[in-house]
Design an enzyme around this catalytic site. Sequence first.
Site, PDB file in Angstrom:
ATOM      1  CG  HIS A   1     -24.959   2.171  41.020  1.00 30.25           C
ATOM      2  ND1 HIS A   1     -23.677   1.932  41.469  1.00 30.25           N
ATOM      3  CD2 HIS A   1     -25.713   1.192  41.551  1.00 30.25           C
ATOM      4  CE1 HIS A   1     -23.666   0.864  42.231  1.00 30.25           C
ATOM      5  NE2 HIS A   1     -24.886   0.390  42.308  1.00 30.25           N
TER       6      HIS A   1
ATOM      7  CG  ASP B   1     -21.031   4.225  41.329  1.00 34.96           C
ATOM      8  OD1 ASP B   1     -21.952   5.023  41.589  1.00 34.96           O
ATOM      9  OD2 ASP B   1     -21.226   3.068  40.888  1.00 34.96           O
TER      10      ASP B   1
ATOM     11  CB  SER C   1     -24.327  -0.611  45.511  1.00 37.02           C
ATOM     12  OG  SER C   1     -23.746  -1.172  44.393  1.00 37.02           O
TER      13      SER C   1
HETATM   14  N1  ARG Z   1     -22.661  -3.388  38.680  1.00 37.08           N
HETATM   15  C1  ARG Z   1     -22.933  -2.489  39.755  1.00 37.08           C
HETATM   16  C2  ARG Z   1     -24.120  -2.995  40.560  1.00 37.08           C
HETATM   17  O1  ARG Z   1     -24.476  -4.123  40.445  1.00 37.08           O
HETATM   18  C3  ARG Z   1     -23.136  -1.095  39.267  1.00 37.08           C
HETATM   19  C4  ARG Z   1     -24.367  -0.865  38.450  1.00 37.08           C
HETATM   20  C5  ARG Z   1     -24.619   0.539  38.002  1.00 37.08           C
HETATM   21  N2  ARG Z   1     -23.745   0.954  36.938  1.00 37.08           N
HETATM   22  C6  ARG Z   1     -24.032   0.795  35.631  1.00 37.08           C
HETATM   23  N3  ARG Z   1     -23.154   1.187  34.742  1.00 37.08           N
HETATM   24  N4  ARG Z   1     -25.151   0.265  35.195  1.00 37.08           N
HETATM   25  O2  ARG Z   1     -25.082  -2.372  40.909  1.00 37.08           O
HETATM   26  N1  GLU Z   2     -23.385  -2.734  42.152  1.00 41.63           N
HETATM   27  C1  GLU Z   2     -23.993  -3.620  43.098  1.00 41.63           C
HETATM   28  C2  GLU Z   2     -25.168  -2.987  43.837  1.00 41.63           C
HETATM   29  O1  GLU Z   2     -25.781  -2.093  43.394  1.00 41.63           O
HETATM   30  C3  GLU Z   2     -22.977  -4.082  44.064  1.00 41.63           C
HETATM   31  C4  GLU Z   2     -21.988  -4.829  43.343  1.00 41.63           C
HETATM   32  C5  GLU Z   2     -22.233  -6.303  43.471  1.00 41.63           C
HETATM   33  O2  GLU Z   2     -23.267  -6.804  43.006  1.00 41.63           O
HETATM   34  O3  GLU Z   2     -21.335  -6.882  44.066  1.00 41.63           O
HETATM   35  O4  GLU Z   2     -25.569  -3.402  44.867  1.00 41.63           O
END
Ligand code: ARG
Ligand code: GLU
Length: 677
Positions: A51, A187, A611
């Site tokens: 991502h 990921d 991330s």
């Molecule tokens: N929640 C994770 C972060 O904050 C992954 C986000 C990307 N994945 C998604 N399905 N949108 O970045």
């Molecule tokens: N998915 C998040 C990011 O892109 C990290 C996960 C979180 O927020 O802890 O940085």
Amino acid sequence: IEDMKTQGFKLEAKDIYDINNACMKDAVMLFGRGCTAELISDKGLILTNHHCGFKQIQSHSTLENDYITRGFWAMNKKEELSNPGLTVTFLRFMQDVTQDVLKGVDETMPEHERKLIVQANIDSIQKSHAGDEYVKVSVSAFYSGNQYVLFVSDVFKDVRLVGAPPAAIGKFGGDTDNWMWPRHGGDFSLFRIYANKDNKPSGYSDDNVPYKPKYVFPVSLNGIDEGDFTMVFGYPGSTYQYASSAQLKSMRDYSYPKLIKIRDTKLKIIDQAMDADPEVRIKYAAKAASISNAWKRWIGELKGYERFDVINKKEESEKAFMAWIQARGKTRHENLFAEYEALYSKQAELNLAANITSEIMLKNGIEVLTLAEKTDHHAFSTDSLKEAFQNEILTISKDYDRDTDLKIAEHLTRLYFEYMPPLYQSQKLRKLYLKSKEDPAKAMKKLFKTSIYNDFDKLSTITREANEKHLRKLKKDPAYVIASDLGTIYYKTIRPALSGINAQIDSLDRVYIKLLAEYDSTITAYPDANLTLRLTYGKVAAYAPRDAVKYDFSTTLDGIMEKDNPNIYDYRVPERLKELHKQKDYGIYARPDGKLPVCFIGTNHTTGGNSGSPVINAKGHLVGLNFDRAWEGVMSDFYYNPEICRNISVDIRYVLFIIDKFAGAGYLMDEMHLVSE
Ligand code: ARG
Ligand code: GLU
């Protein structure tokens, strides 16, 4: 470091950070503007999340070469894809500069005077370390301005895409599983840093060569087990551990519910369009993911505050703190929390106005307006600004779908008049709205029909030439008229007022945290995240999400097969992965029980920006790649609770399995230093 050792860490502090010798920090970098990556080969190969590289993967994708769906593997260096604008930033060294920044400041001076002095001091420190365009010098505030640290970093600007699994692996579970455990996403994506012949940072050039790093993470084949020490090293963006109850209340009652509703609306429209048309799916994939991500977290945060009674707990501890203040006779701060209440109630409306403007115009809102608003800054002046605007047109037009934009425009216009405090409403937009008998659909259809901002060819011609006649015409364009009005209100009224109040809040924060440290220094044991390099450590650990349910610490490929559902886009398992599952040929990547590990969770306190961060075991070897947090604990930016808060990582063995067995890109593994001790 002593505590880390007690928890199992086998190395020394200097193995993590040392300015004289190669160490872990030399292998960890800020990827782009908000992710982390780490070096895994001495030929500049880096690992980050799928991502995090998604914008790049998406930008190289077309219906014919659909790297989102099929994945991408450069079979040799020539096939790697360059990514203009993408940078990686390595910390060279950091240094406490609090004394220099606060030189000439005294505690009794008015805040605005203090601010000026602090800024002037910061400027001169930065100047004294300044270098060329490949050096980044910044001074960051810690503990709300009670401490300042200088960071000098190297910025590499030639970073090429090397590999990415199909989205059905990299984003398996999609936005449905996002922020959730049990999770099964692979990921990850791979890039390579290029440097010039002297191994120094450089812009893209055919003559560049793979960067030779000072330090590279050994990649562990040993796996993880419950209770194992883990450390996450990276660039967390922001946390608010010391936020007052007033701030939380304002978010809960005022901003979050409306923001959630606005994004709800956008997502419903985009999801429908993506389901109906594969081309729209490609165009909107990155936009949808970014709209959905914060939206879902906000919902989870609200649940967390409620469930763990966070605001009441904050209020209780604020009371105890106040009692201590009064006992000391420091009456100057008697009204601290009342001041917070007053400031946050003033802030609420402005914050809302700023959020609505950016949601409607900037953050994947109405793109016709986004583009029109950019004209203000670009198209009417110098050649280079004209060129920048041409690039804006290209960027937006490449992923544009007129019907989707129109539908979003109709719905957002209705919400705009429902939510925007009248004081900050655009009279130009209102005029159009009233003329259309307050029918947002009618208003926007008219706008889209009469504006040239969704006729990209025409727009491009006109703004490339931009003679007087063209400019007069552009200035009358309805999208331009409305966007520049929205922009003026935002930049001239809302933002200045908001930053005025935020500055007052910042000053109060500084006083509060200083007192808090005197009151109980264990509370302020570590400063909030601010997108500087940090480590956090914890253990691999299961958790109980709710009554009578316990979640295991690790998931496996079997779980992917359980989720398989060809009728749901997010859960379509690639055929090749199904075959591999049937053959059970997991080789050196299998767990002792014979299953193939996919993800695992731990108690590391992470946040957005982490991330792509390396998850490191007690010996300093790479065992995983951080990418998310678990649903029940996503309120951790404000309230970290070790019982329930978990970070989610991809198991490095799954990453290697996908590279090796799924993609047949095992040659990449020859570059890595695999260890199994
Ligand atoms: N929640 C994770 C972060 O904050 C992954 C986000 C990307 N994945 C998604 N399905 N949108 O970045
Ligand atoms: N998915 C998040 C990011 O892109 C990290 C996960 C979180 O927020 O802890 O940085």
